[in-house]
Scaffold this active site. Structure first.
Site, PDB file in Angstrom:
ATOM      1  CG  HIS A  58      -6.013   0.866   4.763  1.00 42.52           C
ATOM      2  ND1 HIS A  58      -4.669   0.161   5.348  1.00 42.52           N
ATOM      3  CD2 HIS A  58      -6.618   0.213   6.223  1.00 42.52           C
ATOM      4  CE1 HIS A  58      -4.682  -0.656   6.190  1.00 42.52           C
ATOM      5  NE2 HIS A  58      -5.790  -0.456   6.960  1.00 42.52           N
TER       6      HIS A  58
ATOM      7  CD  GLU B  27      -2.796  -1.000   2.549  1.00 44.18           C
ATOM      8  OE1 GLU B  27      -2.633  -0.396   3.015  1.00 44.18           O
ATOM      9  OE2 GLU B  27      -3.972  -1.563   3.008  1.00 44.18           O
TER      10      GLU B  27
END
Length: 527
Positions: A280, A262
């Site tokens: 997220h 990420e």
């Protein structure tokens, strides 16, 4: 008393700063600093409050010479070098419950989105296609939901799923049968879960054991047509294998809020039919952002001002209510650990910490940490309760903790024993007046003594005139004696003297003391 100083290094709810100030801390809110800029200022702070943006590396920790606690407003602490922080004696806290409901609700939302193909239906409808016959969903009522991980968030998901009339099965090595009954779920092994679940949600941390827990082999064993949701941690699912399972139709749908890497700028899953993803967002609600900011401020303030430890990842929890009651015990424990470390010789491989009477009713982990801090202080000058267990482990020291509820001669007692080549060596202590630490036994000989400042430890043959000769030696050397503490096994047998003095005892005086008739052991101690 100097106020603890806290730096808030990432953006968070402004009420967090107010909590620090109201509790009695000085606080600076300085966000967006580069690592180099943070290194330049971090040395002046006792506490560091962060979210996910600030990376607390070894270099930053080396510069944080006064830092005592790091608070992460949120669950994940991937941005903190916890082992290095522990070695530096810095407590690392997170707020695991502040966004639990938010994350659980996001998992339920993604489950519904998968079941009814909502994102794809929305996109095509807004394109003017009106695809009423192109989407055939499934009901969740009556379906089996498989939880991988039944902790705090998993249990909330379970309660919501039960409210939707789903059947819930759970795989979690730490889930007890009693807790499963309480949650209303069926405890199963992972193979059974894969065979039975229509939907699978993951709620487990990322560890060596859980990494790729849903790999190619396990996805193949899953029930055909299963739908999978992950709002926990990236890396729990093999993303390449998941794409293959989606392409083949074996997995009917998948929704991920987290990725192995990420920010996820690219992924083999992007563009795959029946795949939904969000960036997220599990903790991204107004309520959760406020909650975690307030919680981290409260936890850090408690630690800096009262010694309370909540949601620490590298030391035992110690509530603000427990801290005052445990404080004298921890002082006693540290002194006993220090004493046995200074007196026992050879390669010490095992230490046993026993609590009996009132001490047995207390939280044993902080007491154990205090013993190890005292014990390891003579091997390291930067040891504290946080890094002492790590230093002990590095030295190969085995630690045992034992509790006895019954009272002995003393209402409350701590005993510390080390294994040596000459056999076990034990010291014991109690509290006088509930708060005054006092040594009551040393290597099997009863003796009452305060352990404080500079002291002289002597083992000698009990005989008339010994005390006078020792006193004369101290007087000739110009050393003022504070207290004499004496104990012996029997008349004329082995005796122990603990002498407190007002200054460090020079080596030549210790040498002269060792030559007094009847003296077997002489050692200077410091506390």
């Amino acid at each position: 008393m100097t106020k603890p100083k806290v730096l808030i290094a990432d953006k968070m709810d402004p009420n967090a700063a107010k909590i620090f100030e109201d509790r009695g801390c000085d606080v600076d809110v300085i966000t967006g600093k580069t690592p180099e800029e943070l290194i330049a200022i971090i040395g002046q702070y006792d506490g560091l409050a962060i979210r996910s943006s600030t990376k607390v590396t070894a270099e930053i920790l080396d510069a944080a010479t006064n830092l005592k606690v790091i608070g992460r407003a949120g669950i994940g602490v991937d941005n903190v070098d916890i082992p290095y922080a522990s070695s530096k004696g810095v407590v690392v806290m997170n707020t695991p419950f502040g966004n639990s409901i938010t994350t659980a609700e996001h998992a339920i939302a993604l489950m519904f989105a998968l079941a009814r193909q909502i994102p794809e239906a929305n996109a095509q409808t807004q394109q003017g296609l009106w695809p009423k016959n192109g989407f055939m969903g499934v009901e969740v009522t009556g379906k089996v939901l498989g939880l991988i991980g039944a902790g705090n968030i998993g249990s909330i998901v379970a309660s919501r799923a039960l409210g939707l009339k789903m059947k819930v099965v759970a795989y979690d090595p730490f889930l007890t049968p009693e807790r499963a009954v309480e949650m209303g779920v069926e405890k199963v092994d992972l193979e059974q879960l894969l065979e039975r679940a229509d939907f699978i949600t993951l709620h487990t941390p990322l560890t060596d054991e859980t990494r790729n827990i849903l790999n190619r082999d396990r996805l193949a064993k899953a029930k055909k047509g299963v739908r999978i949701v992950n709002c926990a941690r990236g890396g729990l699912i093999d993303e390449v294998a998941l794409k293959e399972a989606l392409d083949s139709g074996h997995v009917a749908g998948a929704a991920l809020d987290v990725f192995a890497v990420e920010p996820a700028k690219e992924s083999p899953l992007f563009g795959t039919p029946n795949f939904i993803c969000t960036p997220h967002l599990g903790a991204s609600t107004t309520e959760a952002q406020v909650n975690v900011a307030l919680q981290v401020a409260e936890q850090m303030s408690d630690f800096l001002l009262t010694g309370g430890v909540t949601n620490a990842l590298n030391m035992p929890s110690l509530s603000a209510e427990e801290a005052p009651k445990l404080k004298p015990y921890m002082a006693l424990a540290e002194k006993l650990g220090s004493l046995v470390s200074q007196l026992a010789h050879g390669n010490l491989t095992e230490i046993t910490i026993e609590r009996s009477g009132a001490a047995a009713e207390l939280n044993g982990k902080p007491i154990e940490g205090a013993v190890l801090a005292g014990f390891m202080r003579h091997y390291s000058d930067t040891v504290n309760m946080v890094n002492a267990p790590y230093l002990a482990k590095e030295r190969g020291l085995q630690v045992r903790s034992v509790r006895y509820e019954h009272e002995g001669v003393y209402h409350t007692l701590l005993r510390v024993t080390v294994a040596t080549s000459q056999g076990p060596r034990s010291v014991a202590g109690t509290l006088f007046g509930e708060n005054a630490p006092r040594l009551v036994e040393i290597f099997g000989i009863g003796i009452e003594a305060d352990l404080d400042g500079h002291m002289l430890y002597v083992v000698n043959q009990d005989a008339p005139g010994f005390i006078g000769r020792m006193g004369s030696l101290m007087g000739e050397a110009g050393i003022n004696i504070g207290t004499f503490h004496l104990g012996r096994r029997e008349a004329g047998g082995e005796a122990v003297l603990l002498l407190s003095v007002d200054q460090r005892i020079p080596a030549d005086v210790i040498d002269k003391a060792s030559k007094i008739e009847g003296v077997k052991v002489v050692k200077a101690l410091s506390f």
